[in-house]
Enzyme design. Structure first.
Site, PDB file in Angstrom:
ATOM      1  CE1 TYR A 187      -1.784  -3.570  -8.725  1.00  0.00           C
ATOM      2  CE2 TYR A 187      -0.906  -1.297  -7.944  1.00  0.00           C
ATOM      3  CZ  TYR A 187      -1.130  -2.746  -7.862  1.00  0.00           C
ATOM      4  OH  TYR A 187      -1.141  -3.311  -6.404  1.00  0.00           O
ATOM      5  N   GLY A 232       3.543  -3.609  -3.939  1.00  0.00           N
ATOM      6  CA  GLY A 232       3.659  -4.013  -5.352  1.00  0.00           C
ATOM      7  C   GLY A 232       3.945  -2.568  -6.119  1.00  0.00           C
ATOM      8  NE  ARG A 233      -0.230   2.182  -5.550  1.00  0.00           N
ATOM      9  CZ  ARG A 233      -1.577   2.605  -6.630  1.00  0.00           C
ATOM     10  NH1 ARG A 233      -1.470   3.168  -7.763  1.00  0.00           N
ATOM     11  NH2 ARG A 233      -2.795   1.886  -6.155  1.00  0.00           N
ATOM     12  N   GLY A 275       0.795  -1.107  -0.012  1.00  0.00           N
ATOM     13  CA  GLY A 275       0.034  -0.257  -0.019  1.00  0.00           C
ATOM     14  C   GLY A 275       0.690   1.288   0.205  1.00  0.00           C
ATOM     15  CB  CYS A 301     -15.339   2.591 -30.114  1.00  0.00           C
ATOM     16  SG  CYS A 301     -16.351   3.479 -31.240  1.00  0.00           S
ATOM     17  CD  GLU A 302     -16.050   2.577 -22.989  1.00  0.00           C
ATOM     18  OE1 GLU A 302     -16.207   1.731 -23.735  1.00  0.00           O
ATOM     19  OE2 GLU A 302     -16.559   2.559 -21.609  1.00  0.00           O
ATOM     20  CD  GLU A 328       0.836  -9.099   1.057  1.00  0.00           C
ATOM     21  OE1 GLU A 328       1.474 -10.073   1.012  1.00  0.00           O
ATOM     22  OE2 GLU A 328      -0.145  -8.815   1.365  1.00  0.00           O
TER      23      GLU A 328
END
Ligand code: LLP
Length: 431
Positions: free
Chosen positions: A390, A292-293, A248, A361-362, A290
């Site tokens: 991510y 990640g980011r 986190g 297309c959004e 742990e």
């Protein structure tokens, strides 16, 4: 610049890890994910050395591989001595294929399927982090069928509401993850786990959220977890030997974001935990973290080619790129902010106010709104920064757009870590 691996060279081009981004775009084409190996290594070292220094030699750093998962990255992280957090059979398969030792793998997730449990047990992984009663029962049953006793931690929700965005909060009582302490269900589940013959409960896990900058959050969750451990010990005599505090740690995406000092935060959390253990008259459990980011985010950027630049008179300007939400869904999903600049005009003034639009297309396929860029033109190379976490791991083939390749930089050289998808790849499983 935003991070020390970014630089503008004498040609006025953006350099990343000492490599000119315009040359990378020319060699590999765009869109292109670029990863700085040295940055990943230095982050791994920052964690492992701070963990050892403040929590002792038996502490452990796990890399939360949901942030960025492909074989090369597992090899890098493994060689730095980290263990691995996986959340699916796919991540487990990739980690094992990269040569990660099974005993260093921790299997997370709020709904592991029977197939995944079986695959992980057959692979002899170190730990499952069991989420709830049904899952505990299935791990116990499958372990019995296989004739083994499986080590587990239990994921608990400490009831903490972190100051981060909604989608990545996980520590509150009503979270989909884990079992709540506040409702008494965690206590019940723990006492139940202790009666099972084919799982061996070693301790507890919590993860309160992602992109957290306030070290106090980790101190607060530790307090709740340590109180719980003490209560269970008093009640049952079970003494948890492991406390996994999750990940986190926040990362700087834009200039106004803070810079979180990993060593300082770990040292503060460690002093807090030591004091708390002394207060509770208990030995400090083996501490695991742990992240990640914070290991991979600023080790990555994405290069795109600018297509149309369209100004709607009196309204706004759109700069369209050859990628978008398929390779970086974070703005579309969470409104997350990323910095960007025109890599071949990096020394020019950023005075063009615009919205960066993807090619899907959004309408919601945007990368940033109201951002200042160097005046872009068709054919320019746009760099979106801090995309190591991510982005690739959350990419999709929406609109059947092939995923970009991943290139890893080391010592001024580049290597392909993940090949560009082809149209054949996309239709491969169509019958
Ligand atoms: N451990 C557990 C159990 C987790 O659920 C997570 C992240 C981590 C560790 C790693 O957290 P980190 O250090 O990366 O913050 N897709 C979102 C982030 C989702 C985080 C999910 N869990 C985003 O792009 O912001």
């Amino acid at each position: 610049m935003l991070h020390s691996n970014l630089n503008v060279n004498e040609k006025g081009n953006l350099e990343f890890a000492n490599v000119d981004c315009t040359l990378l775009a020319k060699e590999y084409k765009t869109p292109l994910y670029v990863i700085d190996e040295e940055r990943i290594r230095s982050k791994c070292k920052a964690y492992t050395s701070a963990m050892r220094k403040y929590f002792g030699e038996n502490s452990e750093t796990l890399y939360a591989s949901k942030a960025l998962s492909f074989k090369d990255v597992y090899k890098i992280v493994k060689s730095e001595g980290l263990s691995i957090d996986v959340v699916s059979g796919g991540e487990l398969y990739t980690a094992l294929s990269a040569g990660v030792s099974a005993e260093k793998i921790y299997f997370h997730g709020n709904n592991k399927t029977d197939d995944e449990i079986e695959y992980a047990i057959d692979s002899k992984i170190g730990f499952f982090i069991a989420d709830c009663r049904e899952e505990l029962d299935r791990i116990d049953e499958i372990a019995r069928e296989k004739g083994i006793v499986q080590n587990i931690l239990m994921r608990l929700t400490p009831g903490i509401d972190t100051h981060t965005y909604e989608a990545v909060r996980t520590g509150q009582v009503d979270s989909k993850f884990g079992t709540a302490i506040e409702t008494g269900q965690a206590r019940e589940l723990c006492l139940y786990a202790l009666t099972l013959k084919n799982v061996s409960l070693k301790g507890f896990h919590c993860h309160v959220g992602s992109q957290v900058f306030d070290g106090q959050t980790f101190c607060d969750s530790s307090d709740i977890m340590l109180n719980f451990i003490k209560e269970i010990e008093n009640e049952s005599g079970f003494c948890a030997s492991i406390l996994n505090l999750g990940g986190g740690y926040g990362v700087r995406y834009i200039d106004s974001d803070e810079h979180l000092n990993i060593e300082k935060t770990i040292s503060e959390v460690a002093s807090h935990i030591k004091e708390k253990c002394a207060l509770l008259n208990m030995d400090m459990p083996r501490i695991l973290m742990e992240p990640g980011r914070s290991i991979v985010a600023d080790a990555g950027l994405t290069l795109y080619t600018v297509g149309s630049v369209k100004t709607i008179t009196g309204y706004k300007s759109y700069v369209s790129i050859d990628g978008g939400m398929g390779d970086n869904p974070r703005y579309a999903l969470y409104g997350s902010q990323h910095s960007a600049l025109v890599a071949n005009k990096a020394s020019e003034k950023a005075d063009f106010l615009c919205t960066i639009a993807g090619k899907c297309c959004e309408s919601g396929d945007l990368i940033a709104e109201d951002i200042m860029l160097q005046k872009p033109e068709r054919g320019d190379i746009l760099a979106v920064l801090v995309t190591g976490a991510y982005n690739y791991s959350m990419s999709s083939n929406y609109n059947r757009i092939p995923r970009p390749p991943v290139v890893v930089l080391k010592d001024g050289k580049s290597r392909i870590a993940v090949k560009r998808e082809t149209y054949e790849d996309i239709a491969r499983n169509d019958v």
